[in-house]
Design an enzyme around this catalytic site. Structure first.
Site, PDB file in Angstrom:
ATOM      1  N   GLU A   1     -16.417 -25.894  -4.498  1.00  0.00           N
ATOM      2  CA  GLU A   1     -17.589 -25.193  -3.968  1.00  0.00           C
ATOM      3  C   GLU A   1     -17.840 -23.979  -4.840  1.00  0.00           C
ATOM      4  OE1 GLU A   1     -18.503 -22.136  -0.304  1.00  0.00           O
ATOM      5  OE2 GLU A   1     -17.225 -23.867   0.135  1.00  0.00           O
TER       6      GLU A   1
ATOM      7  N   ARG B   1     -22.990 -16.422  -5.279  1.00  0.00           N
ATOM      8  CA  ARG B   1     -22.843 -14.964  -5.201  1.00  0.00           C
ATOM      9  C   ARG B   1     -23.071 -14.291  -6.540  1.00  0.00           C
ATOM     10  NH1 ARG B   1     -17.117 -14.662  -1.808  1.00  0.00           N
ATOM     11  NH2 ARG B   1     -17.662 -16.208  -0.221  1.00  0.00           N
TER      12      ARG B   1
ATOM     13  N   LYS C   1     -18.427 -25.720   9.070  1.00  0.00           N
ATOM     14  CA  LYS C   1     -17.543 -24.724   8.465  1.00  0.00           C
ATOM     15  C   LYS C   1     -17.190 -23.708   9.557  1.00  0.00           C
ATOM     16  CE  LYS C   1     -17.678 -20.974   5.045  1.00  0.00           C
ATOM     17  NZ  LYS C   1     -18.344 -20.461   3.830  1.00  0.00           N
TER      18      LYS C   1
END
Length: 212
Positions: free
Chosen positions: A40, A44, A128
């Site tokens: 993943e 950011r 998640k």
């Protein structure tokens, strides 16, 4: 591939933060060689989308997704870059609608029973759990499994090699997410051999958790 399939790709989902897209392929190779064939890449940094493009095109045997997706634009950009799945820290209706439009597997974030129930109402059965440790850890996830046994989770946030086995022992956990496989100092040193070792150790740790 659907979201449930995603959780079965590896017992650990590496959460990777890259500031240099040039590192994307070497990191993907190191994770793969250590036995982890999924990653993943979090949105950011400015390098994230290009990093996703490179892994998707140059390392086809590693399933690369986009994490920290927090806006509709990011969902579309990640899909256009070649992401194979999306991960969100939380879930708003606007974000969910945009993610669904991409037709990619989605791990929407939830940290409470109400949030999990709301996502289940929208048809999501694979979520998640974030931030995992701050939201009660394995005890909280175990409790959620009582009224909501149909849901499966990838807990992320504060997961370490030490506490990962406690999560993986839960019947409603498919995998855990963690940043420890690609630590910032290893990335800064371009120490891909260390990343490969950490991936191999993580795979062994989580495999052991499932058999104990």
């Amino acid at each position: 591939m659907n979201a449930k399939d995603l959780l079965s790709l590896s017992p650990v989902l590496p959460v990777v933060v890259l500031h240099d897209a040039e590192q994307a392929v070497p990191v993907a190779h190191a994770l793969r060689d250590g036995g982890v064939r999924v990653m993943e890449l979090t949105l950011r940094t400015d390098a994230a989308l290009e990093a996703i493009r490179r892994v998707a095109s140059e390392v086809p045997d590693v399933v690369v997704g986009a994490g920290t997706v927090i806006s509709p634009d990011q969902a579309k950009q990640a899909a256009d870059a070649g992401a194979a799945f999306l991960v969100t820290p939380g879930a708003t209706d606007t974000l969910l609608d945009a993610a669904v439009e991409t037709r990619l597997p989605l791990l929407p974030g939830a940290s409470t029973v109400s949030e999990a129930m709301r996502l289940a109402e929208r048809g999501f059965d694979t979520l998640k759990f974030f931030p995992a440790e701050a939201s009660g850890g394995p005890a909280a996830l175990s409790a959620i499994g009582g009224p909501l046994p149909q849901l499966r989770f990838c807990p992320t946030g504060g997961i370490t090699p030490t506490n990962a086995p406690r999560y993986l022992a839960l019947p409603n956990v498919g995998c855990v997410g963690g940043t420890w496989l690609t630590p910032a100092d290893a990335l800064a040193a371009r120490d891909y051999a260390r990343i490969e070792t950490l991936a191999r150790e993580a795979s062994a740790l989580t495999a052991e958790a499932r058999t104990t």
